[in-house]
Design a protein around this motif. Sequence first.
Motif, PDB file in Angstrom:
ATOM      1  N   ASP A  84     -12.161  68.697  54.862  1.00  0.00           N
ATOM      2  CA  ASP A  84     -13.599  68.920  54.679  1.00  0.00           C
ATOM      3  C   ASP A  84     -14.284  67.665  54.134  1.00  0.00           C
ATOM      4  OD1 ASP A  84     -13.340  71.507  55.626  1.00  0.00           O
ATOM      5  OD2 ASP A  84     -13.369  72.444  53.647  1.00  0.00           O
ATOM      6  N   ARG A  87     -14.251  64.793  56.833  1.00  0.00           N
ATOM      7  CA  ARG A  87     -15.240  65.032  57.885  1.00  0.00           C
ATOM      8  C   ARG A  87     -16.627  64.543  57.441  1.00  0.00           C
ATOM      9  NH1 ARG A  87     -14.771  70.275  58.333  1.00  0.00           N
ATOM     10  NH2 ARG A  87     -16.455  70.678  56.888  1.00  0.00           N
ATOM     11  N   ASP A  88     -16.965  64.777  56.175  1.00  0.00           N
ATOM     12  CA  ASP A  88     -18.276  64.344  55.696  1.00  0.00           C
ATOM     13  C   ASP A  88     -18.310  62.845  55.396  1.00  0.00           C
ATOM     14  OD1 ASP A  88     -19.938  66.763  55.730  1.00  0.00           O
ATOM     15  OD2 ASP A  88     -18.382  67.539  54.407  1.00  0.00           O
ATOM     16  N   HIS A  91     -19.368  60.469  58.269  1.00  0.00           N
ATOM     17  CA  HIS A  91     -20.787  60.239  58.560  1.00  0.00           C
ATOM     18  C   HIS A  91     -21.352  59.081  57.747  1.00  0.00           C
ATOM     19  CE1 HIS A  91     -20.942  63.862  60.958  1.00  0.00           C
ATOM     20  NE2 HIS A  91     -20.423  64.545  59.950  1.00  0.00           N
ATOM     21  N   ALA A 144     -21.334  62.853  50.278  1.00  0.00           N
ATOM     22  CA  ALA A 144     -20.367  63.268  51.300  1.00  0.00           C
ATOM     23  C   ALA A 144     -19.197  64.018  50.654  1.00  0.00           C
ATOM     24  CB  ALA A 144     -19.865  62.053  52.077  1.00  0.00           C
ATOM     25  N   LYS A 147     -20.493  67.442  49.572  1.00  0.00           N
ATOM     26  CA  LYS A 147     -20.663  68.364  50.693  1.00  0.00           C
ATOM     27  C   LYS A 147     -19.315  68.888  51.172  1.00  0.00           C
ATOM     28  CE  LYS A 147     -22.860  69.019  55.200  1.00  0.00           C
ATOM     29  NZ  LYS A 147     -21.884  70.015  55.549  1.00  0.00           N
ATOM     30  N   GLY A 148     -18.321  68.031  51.229  1.00  0.00           N
ATOM     31  CA  GLY A 148     -16.984  68.472  51.614  1.00  0.00           C
ATOM     32  C   GLY A 148     -16.422  69.494  50.641  1.00  0.00           C
ATOM     33  N   ASP A 151     -18.271  72.807  51.219  1.00  0.00           N
ATOM     34  CA  ASP A 151     -17.747  73.460  52.428  1.00  0.00           C
ATOM     35  C   ASP A 151     -16.416  74.143  52.131  1.00  0.00           C
ATOM     36  OD1 ASP A 151     -19.937  72.482  53.809  1.00  0.00           O
ATOM     37  OD2 ASP A 151     -18.820  70.843  54.770  1.00  0.00           O
TER      38      ASP A 151
END
Length: 168
Positions: A84, A87-88, A91, A144, A147-148, A151
């Motif tokens: 997770d 993945r962030d 970006h 980031a 956010k991971g 999630d």
Amino acid sequence: DRADLFVAIHADIFNDPGARGASVFALSPRGATSEAARWLAQSENSSESLGGADFSDQDKSVQSILLDLSQTQTVDRSLQLGDDVLRDLDHVSKLHHSDVEQAGFLVLKSPEIPSILVETGFLSNRYEEEHLGLASYQTKIAQAIYKGIVDYVYTYPPADTQIQTWQR
């Protein structure tokens, strides 16, 4: 109180100045096995518990099996948390590795809670060192990672939390 997860944040250094990118690490099964052996040895005459379950009334072979099962789940959850976050991070930063790596880092050896180590970039790379020093880039990296984590927490809500209550 105990933590529900652990995230260590680092910057890497390597002898190749061309190395760059963020990475995420979780505990390797080999490290988990050695940590389980250490924990069992230390708990020989104690009533320690793991993940809220008291194993002290079990014989050593049962304790070993229960600890192995618990650590397998912890490593699996650590890998999911790492996925997770990675993945962030993708970006915001180039990734050094596109998958969560596994290693026996000392900071990852909690047998109870999902734990990851985030390498934000390479200080040995002049370009990344410059970016890692910028407050705006640090904020993007932190967002980031956050956010991971969010999630992950909504997918695997910690026990006895408001999120778990809402999902029921």
